[in-house]
Scaffold this motif. Structure first.
Motif, PDB file in Angstrom:
ATOM      1  N   CYS A   1       0.619  -1.117  -0.023  1.00  0.00           N
ATOM      2  CA  CYS A   1      -0.098  -0.096   0.073  1.00  0.00           C
ATOM      3  C   CYS A   1       0.937   1.128   0.042  1.00  0.00           C
TER       4      CYS A   1
ATOM      5  N   TYR B   1      -6.927   1.525 -12.460  1.00  0.00           N
ATOM      6  CA  TYR B   1      -8.267   1.471 -11.684  1.00  0.00           C
ATOM      7  C   TYR B   1      -7.944   2.150 -10.375  1.00  0.00           C
ATOM      8  N   VAL B   2      -8.823   2.481  -9.520  1.00  0.00           N
ATOM      9  CA  VAL B   2      -8.746   2.873  -8.139  1.00  0.00           C
ATOM     10  C   VAL B   2      -9.326   1.564  -7.284  1.00  0.00           C
ATOM     11  N   GLU B   3      -8.626   1.383  -6.306  1.00  0.00           N
ATOM     12  CA  GLU B   3      -9.124   0.237  -5.276  1.00  0.00           C
ATOM     13  C   GLU B   3      -8.786   0.899  -3.879  1.00  0.00           C
ATOM     14  N   ASP B   4      -9.633   0.669  -2.661  1.00  0.00           N
ATOM     15  CA  ASP B   4      -9.192   1.096  -1.643  1.00  0.00           C
ATOM     16  C   ASP B   4      -8.231   0.288  -0.867  1.00  0.00           C
TER      17      ASP B   4
ATOM     18  N   CYS C   1      -7.801   1.617   4.177  1.00  0.00           N
ATOM     19  CA  CYS C   1      -9.051   2.240   3.371  1.00  0.00           C
ATOM     20  C   CYS C   1      -8.784   3.256   2.466  1.00  0.00           C
ATOM     21  N   ARG C   2      -7.519   3.649   2.154  1.00  0.00           N
ATOM     22  CA  ARG C   2      -7.364   4.826   1.257  1.00  0.00           C
ATOM     23  C   ARG C   2      -7.109   4.449  -0.189  1.00  0.00           C
ATOM     24  N   PRO C   3      -7.817   5.409  -0.985  1.00  0.00           N
ATOM     25  CA  PRO C   3      -7.706   4.997  -2.299  1.00  0.00           C
ATOM     26  C   PRO C   3      -6.301   5.166  -2.951  1.00  0.00           C
TER      27      PRO C   3
ATOM     28  N   GLU D   1      -3.868   7.836  -4.835  1.00  0.00           N
ATOM     29  CA  GLU D   1      -4.693   8.536  -5.851  1.00  0.00           C
ATOM     30  C   GLU D   1      -4.516   9.786  -6.444  1.00  0.00           C
TER      31      GLU D   1
END
Length: 66
Positions: free
Chosen positions: A14, A34-37, A42-44, A64
């Motif tokens: 991460c 793509y964006v995933e948490d 839990c941050r994008p 992000e």
């Protein structure tokens, strides 16, 4: 039918908290983002996926808004 190399699990770090997390990558798609948490903080994060000539995926994770 799905071939075995289309969906693969990748372990990434991460970009926020440094935790190692497992994600699933669709190797049947061309290079994509793509964006995933993050699963821990839990941050994008923005995931950039590139597929090489053998169909293997490489993933780069960035904050992000970087």
């Amino acid at each position: 039918p799905l071939m075995s190399n289309e969906i693969s699990a990748k372990t990434i770090s991460c970009p926020y908290c440094g935790e190692h997390i497992d994600i699933l990558v669709d190797g049947s798609l061309p290079d994509h983002q793509y964006v995933e948490d993050g699963q821990v903080c839990c941050r994008p994060m923005l995931l950039s996926v590139t597929i090489d000539v053998d169909g293997d995926a490489a993933v780069v994770a960035r904050p992000e808004n970087e």
